[in-house]
Design an enzyme around this catalytic site. Structure first.
Site, PDB file in Angstrom:
ATOM      1  N   THR A  19       0.823  -1.206   0.000  1.00 50.32           N
ATOM      2  CA  THR A  19       0.000   0.000   0.000  1.00 50.32           C
ATOM      3  C   THR A  19       0.860   1.259   0.000  1.00 50.32           C
ATOM      4  O   THR A  19       0.610   2.198  -0.754  1.00 50.32           O
ATOM      5  CB  THR A  19      -0.926   0.001   1.231  1.00 50.32           C
ATOM      6  OG1 THR A  19      -1.860  -1.076   1.117  1.00 50.32           O
ATOM      7  CG2 THR A  19      -1.688   1.310   1.337  1.00 50.32           C
ATOM      8  N   GLY A  68      -1.707 -15.618  -2.078  1.00 51.64           N
ATOM      9  CA  GLY A  68      -1.250 -16.701  -1.224  1.00 51.64           C
ATOM     10  C   GLY A  68      -2.240 -17.029  -0.125  1.00 51.64           C
ATOM     11  O   GLY A  68      -2.867 -16.138   0.458  1.00 51.64           O
ATOM     12  N   TYR A  81      -4.315  11.788   9.969  1.00 52.24           N
ATOM     13  CA  TYR A  81      -3.283  12.308   9.063  1.00 52.24           C
ATOM     14  C   TYR A  81      -3.583  12.017   7.601  1.00 52.24           C
ATOM     15  O   TYR A  81      -3.298  12.846   6.736  1.00 52.24           O
ATOM     16  CB  TYR A  81      -1.904  11.780   9.470  1.00 52.24           C
ATOM     17  CG  TYR A  81      -1.653  10.318   9.208  1.00 52.24           C
ATOM     18  CD1 TYR A  81      -1.002   9.905   8.058  1.00 52.24           C
ATOM     19  CD2 TYR A  81      -2.035   9.350  10.128  1.00 52.24           C
ATOM     20  CE1 TYR A  81      -0.752   8.571   7.813  1.00 52.24           C
ATOM     21  CE2 TYR A  81      -1.796   8.003   9.896  1.00 52.24           C
ATOM     22  CZ  TYR A  81      -1.151   7.626   8.734  1.00 52.24           C
ATOM     23  OH  TYR A  81      -0.914   6.297   8.492  1.00 52.24           O
ATOM     24  N   ILE A  82      -4.185  10.864   7.298  1.00 55.84           N
ATOM     25  CA  ILE A  82      -4.460  10.546   5.895  1.00 55.84           C
ATOM     26  C   ILE A  82      -5.506  11.497   5.328  1.00 55.84           C
ATOM     27  O   ILE A  82      -5.341  12.064   4.237  1.00 55.84           O
ATOM     28  CB  ILE A  82      -4.920   9.085   5.746  1.00 55.84           C
ATOM     29  CG1 ILE A  82      -3.806   8.127   6.156  1.00 55.84           C
ATOM     30  CG2 ILE A  82      -5.353   8.803   4.308  1.00 55.84           C
ATOM     31  CD1 ILE A  82      -4.213   6.667   6.169  1.00 55.84           C
ATOM     32  N   GLY A  83      -6.599  11.697   6.067  1.00 53.68           N
ATOM     33  CA  GLY A  83      -7.650  12.585   5.605  1.00 53.68           C
ATOM     34  C   GLY A  83      -7.185  14.012   5.450  1.00 53.68           C
ATOM     35  O   GLY A  83      -7.535  14.700   4.474  1.00 53.68           O
ATOM     36  N   LEU A  90       2.918   2.231  10.513  1.00 52.91           N
ATOM     37  CA  LEU A  90       3.858   3.067   9.791  1.00 52.91           C
ATOM     38  C   LEU A  90       4.828   2.187   9.016  1.00 52.91           C
ATOM     39  O   LEU A  90       5.299   1.158   9.529  1.00 52.91           O
ATOM     40  CB  LEU A  90       4.644   3.957  10.767  1.00 52.91           C
ATOM     41  CG  LEU A  90       3.805   4.922  11.602  1.00 52.91           C
ATOM     42  CD1 LEU A  90       4.655   5.528  12.723  1.00 52.91           C
ATOM     43  CD2 LEU A  90       3.228   6.021  10.731  1.00 52.91           C
ATOM     44  N   ALA A  91       5.162   2.606   7.797  1.00 49.69           N
ATOM     45  CA  ALA A  91       6.029   1.791   6.946  1.00 49.69           C
ATOM     46  C   ALA A  91       7.394   1.573   7.587  1.00 49.69           C
ATOM     47  O   ALA A  91       7.941   0.461   7.532  1.00 49.69           O
ATOM     48  CB  ALA A  91       6.181   2.462   5.580  1.00 49.69           C
ATOM     49  N   HIS A 114      24.928  26.997  10.946  1.00 51.72           N
ATOM     50  CA  HIS A 114      24.141  28.223  10.769  1.00 51.72           C
ATOM     51  C   HIS A 114      24.328  28.743   9.337  1.00 51.72           C
ATOM     52  O   HIS A 114      25.438  28.728   8.817  1.00 51.72           O
ATOM     53  CB  HIS A 114      24.612  29.295  11.760  1.00 51.72           C
ATOM     54  CG  HIS A 114      23.957  30.623  11.559  1.00 51.72           C
ATOM     55  ND1 HIS A 114      22.673  30.881  12.005  1.00 51.72           N
ATOM     56  CD2 HIS A 114      24.392  31.764  10.965  1.00 51.72           C
ATOM     57  CE1 HIS A 114      22.356  32.127  11.689  1.00 51.72           C
ATOM     58  NE2 HIS A 114      23.391  32.680  11.059  1.00 51.72           N
TER      59      HIS A 114
END
Length: 463
Positions: free
Chosen positions: A43, A117, A184-186, A316-317, A441
């Site tokens: 996915t 499978g 977070y997806i929405g 999470l991936a 910096h």
């Protein structure tokens, strides 16, 4: 039907599965990785993380060209959207990366098998597809991942009313888009279509968006998203969504119906553990369908292991990838390691939101005394030159030991900045350790440095 024998057969070719396959092959195991899709990557790579980030970047640049290039003295004239071209770029990125997995499998002598499978027993997988076969292995690793969670009375048709996969491939910009779910997806996909011109309405049943994110940052994000044009309604329970003629109708408990062009259902994910023959192999799940494993990622059947989204925890991936490596290393007799207290998470809205460790709410609930250091982006010279002065870094450290317990960032490139915090926490660093580390910096990383100084009330560049 052919039968092949392996040391390890992995069911699922997403981040957990393909990474585990490569690492197992590096350790000398004969490995097969089975996935029902034509392209490996799961996915995340095919219809999740990667394509959504491609659209987030493209839509952000489109909005920048419309609204902010002039601030830099760049006059662009009439900026027009070519949605088809934007989608082509997204698809090309996905094609390139999925093709890369095939190359990695070839390089590492991993047998990639395309087909569905199903477990026959604890050492046998039957694969159906273009080339049916039976795969036997000394050990089997389940890494099927997850899929979008359905909701009752939401009549998904995969086009007008759909999930995140559908929202990655709209052929035109919806005039009005309703997003069910303020996670977070929405919010990421809502941001994409808002930037491209949609009126986006976010409906969240809880009393706040981004559950699990530090409350202070979630509140800041809410205000920012509203300024960007997202219409966010919390405490709003969706009763149903259906297609009515050429429009969609969303019914709300104790509220008026909302008519819109598209509906995006984004209310979390569930494990994809059904229909893979778990009962035939005698493998147990909890009541939600997650596989139960021990510290070595073994299920109740000793020859079968499981990792990734299908065992729960943070979906999470990168967490799944770490589990893949740790699991096969333990199978090979090496001490694999995953520190679940230091798994970073990122929301790729604009500004980005990134976090690692515990939130203030979690520390208070646990009765842990802590000190807090904050630095706003506006105090940082690099942020000003980027035109990204909105945001802040918050560091939470143990009151007695000064050990960093959590870092929370909202602002430009937060997803990159959180890596320093995760590395520091992995090695048990104190806020003093970060404060005494020289940061270049001018860089955005100085915001982290300044927040660490702020823990001890000795910040230099903030008032």
């Amino acid at each position: 039907m052919t039968t092949d024998r392996f040391d390890l057969a992995i069911l699922g070719g997403g981040p957990a599965g393909y990474v585990a396959a490569i690492r197992a092959a590096q350790l000398g195991l004969k490995v097969a990785c089975i996935d029902e899709n034509q392209r490996f990557g799961g996915t995340c790579l095919r219809v999740g993380c990667i394509p959504s980030k491609a659209l987030l970047e493209s839509s952000h640049l489109y909005q920048e060209a419309q609204q902010h290039f002039g601030d830099h003295g760049i006059e662009t004239g009439d900026v027009r959207l070519n949605l088809a071209r934007m989608m082509q770029r997204k698809d090309k990125i996905v094609d390139t990366l999925t093709g890369g997995i095939d190359m990695l499998f070839k390089k590492n002598n991993v047998q990639g098998i395309r087909g569905r499978g199903k477990l026959i027993d604890g050492q046998t997988i039957e694969v159906t597809g273009d080339e049916p076969q039976t795969v036997r292995a000394d050990k089997i690793l389940l890494a099927m991942g997850s899929r979008p969670a359905p909701l009752p009375n939401i009549e998904q048709d995969g086009q007008w009313i759909g999930d995140s996969t559908t929202a990655l491939s709209y052929e035109e910009v919806p005039e009005r888009l309703v997003v069910i779910g303020g996670g977070y997806i929405g919010l990421e996909l809502g941001s994409v279509w808002n930037r491209l011109g949609s009126e986006v309405i976010v409906l969240e049943a809880m009393d706040r968006i981004l559950m699990g994110v530090d409350g202070e940052l979630a509140a800041l994000a809410h205000r920012t998203f509203k300024r960007q044009g997202l219409k966010i309604h919390t405490g709003t329970f969706v009763q149903s969504a259906r297609r009515d003629g050429d429009r969609c109708v969303v019914a709300i408990k104790d509220g008026d119906e909302i008519r819109c062009d598209r509906v995006l259902l984004s209310t979390g994910r569930v494990p994809a553990t059904d229909k893979i023959g778990l009962s035939a192999a005698g493998i147990q799940t909890d009541r939600r369908g997650f596989l139960e494993v021990n510290a070595d990622y073994q299920t109740n059947v000793p020859s079968v292991y499981a990792i990734g989204d299908c065992i729960g925890g943070a979906m999470l991936a990168h967490k799944a990838m770490e589990e893949g490596v740790a699991c096969v290393e333990r199978i090979a007799g090496i001490h694999g390691h995953v520190n679940y207290d230091v798994i970073p998470a990122i929301v790729y809205t604009h500004p980005e939101i990134a976090m690692v460790g515990r939130t203030e709410e979690q520390l208070k609930e646990a009765g842990v005394a802590y000190r807090k250091g904050i630095c706003p982006y506006g105090a940082n010279g690099r942020a000003r030159t980027l035109g990204e002065a909105e945001g802040r870094v918050k560091i939470l450290a143990d009151e007695k030991t000064d050990r960093v317990l959590g870092v929370h960032i909202i602002g430009a490139r937060a997803g990159d900045l959180i890596a320093e915090a995760a590395a520091a926490m992995e090695f048990g660093a104190s806020s003093e350790d970060i404060a005494r580390t020289c940061h270049a910096h001018p860089t955005l990383a100085e915001v982290v440095h300044e927040a660490a100084l702020s823990v001890d009330k000795r910040a230099i560049h903030t008032v």
